[in-house]
Design an enzyme around this catalytic site. Structure first.
Site, PDB file in Angstrom:
ATOM      1  N   ALA A  36       2.219   1.638  -3.512  1.00 38.97           N
ATOM      2  CA  ALA A  36       1.144   2.063  -4.408  1.00 38.97           C
ATOM      3  C   ALA A  36       0.783   3.530  -4.190  1.00 38.97           C
ATOM      4  CB  ALA A  36      -0.087   1.179  -4.204  1.00 38.97           C
ATOM      5  N   GLU A  37       0.603   3.932  -2.926  1.00 29.92           N
ATOM      6  CA  GLU A  37       0.205   5.321  -2.669  1.00 29.92           C
ATOM      7  C   GLU A  37       1.313   6.289  -3.061  1.00 29.92           C
ATOM      8  OE1 GLU A  37      -2.187   8.215   0.317  1.00 29.92           O
ATOM      9  OE2 GLU A  37      -2.163   6.055   0.688  1.00 29.92           O
ATOM     10  N   THR A  38       2.547   5.912  -2.855  1.00 29.29           N
ATOM     11  CA  THR A  38       3.667   6.769  -3.254  1.00 29.29           C
ATOM     12  C   THR A  38       3.653   7.002  -4.758  1.00 29.29           C
ATOM     13  OG1 THR A  38       5.035   6.007  -1.403  1.00 29.29           O
ATOM     14  CG2 THR A  38       6.189   6.962  -3.291  1.00 29.29           C
TER      15      THR A  38
ATOM     16  N   ALA B  88       0.827  -1.207   0.000  1.00 29.02           N
ATOM     17  CA  ALA B  88       0.000   0.000   0.000  1.00 29.02           C
ATOM     18  C   ALA B  88       0.862   1.259   0.000  1.00 29.02           C
ATOM     19  CB  ALA B  88      -0.945  -0.009   1.199  1.00 29.02           C
TER      20      ALA B  88
ATOM     21  N   SER C 294       0.505   8.939  -5.939  1.00 31.44           N
ATOM     22  CA  SER C 294       0.558  10.338  -5.506  1.00 31.44           C
ATOM     23  C   SER C 294       1.518  11.155  -6.365  1.00 31.44           C
ATOM     24  CB  SER C 294       0.989  10.424  -4.042  1.00 31.44           C
ATOM     25  OG  SER C 294       0.005   9.894  -3.201  1.00 31.44           O
TER      26      SER C 294
END
Length: 162
Positions: A74-76, A71, A79
């Site tokens: 993925a978020e990095t 996660a 973003s």
């Protein structure tokens, strides 16, 4: 491990941020958490963001890659893509993250590739596919970011972080 390598950015993006006196490499890094986890961003544009993360050091008690680590990767990546889409006048703030974990990984490096699903004026959504070294899908994630205007406080934080 975890130190930011030279990220491949489109020249127009480099020029846009340089004109504002912003350190593009620091702004679009994996941040403190990503650095501790060994996230490396290799390529970054609004159309595609690629990054890697080691499995070692990011496992749960059974020795498998932790779902939360996937996660974070993925978020990095999502973003960074969202921020590049929004441009220097916007900040991307994650509002929804969904991760489906397909298989366990015990060693090596995982690679994430973020591609846009929707790029609008106020939101951006990216699909992030994370694979193992054998190119097998480990996780599929979707991140939606709110794109909001940069405030003077935001600019202070960014310029003070470098």
């Amino acid at each position: 491990m975890g130190e930011q390598q030279h990220v491949k950015f489109p020249q127009e993006v480099i020029d846009e941020y340089a004109a504002l006196g912003v350190d593009l490499q620091a702004l679009f890094s994996a941040g403190h958490l990503g650095t501790r986890m060994g996230v490396q961003i290799l390529e970054a544009s609004a159309e595609r963001v690629v990054g890697t993360m080691p499995v070692e050091g990011n496992t749960q008690p059974y020795g498998l890659l932790h779902g939360g680590a996937s996660a974070v990767l993925a978020e990095t990546l999502g973003s960074v893509g969202s921020m590049l889409h929004g441009g220097s006048s916007k900040i991307a703030v994650g509002v929804d993250l969904n991760c489906t974990h397909h298989r366990g990984v015990r060693s090596g490096l995982v690679t994430g590739v973020a591609a846009p699903v929707h790029r609008g004026r106020s939101t951006a959504t990216y699909e992030i596919v994370i694979t193992d070294e054998a190119d097998r899908r480990v996780c599929t994630a979707r991140l939606t970011c709110l794109l909001r205007d940069v405030t003077p406080k935001d600019a202070e934080r960014v310029n003070g972080a470098g």
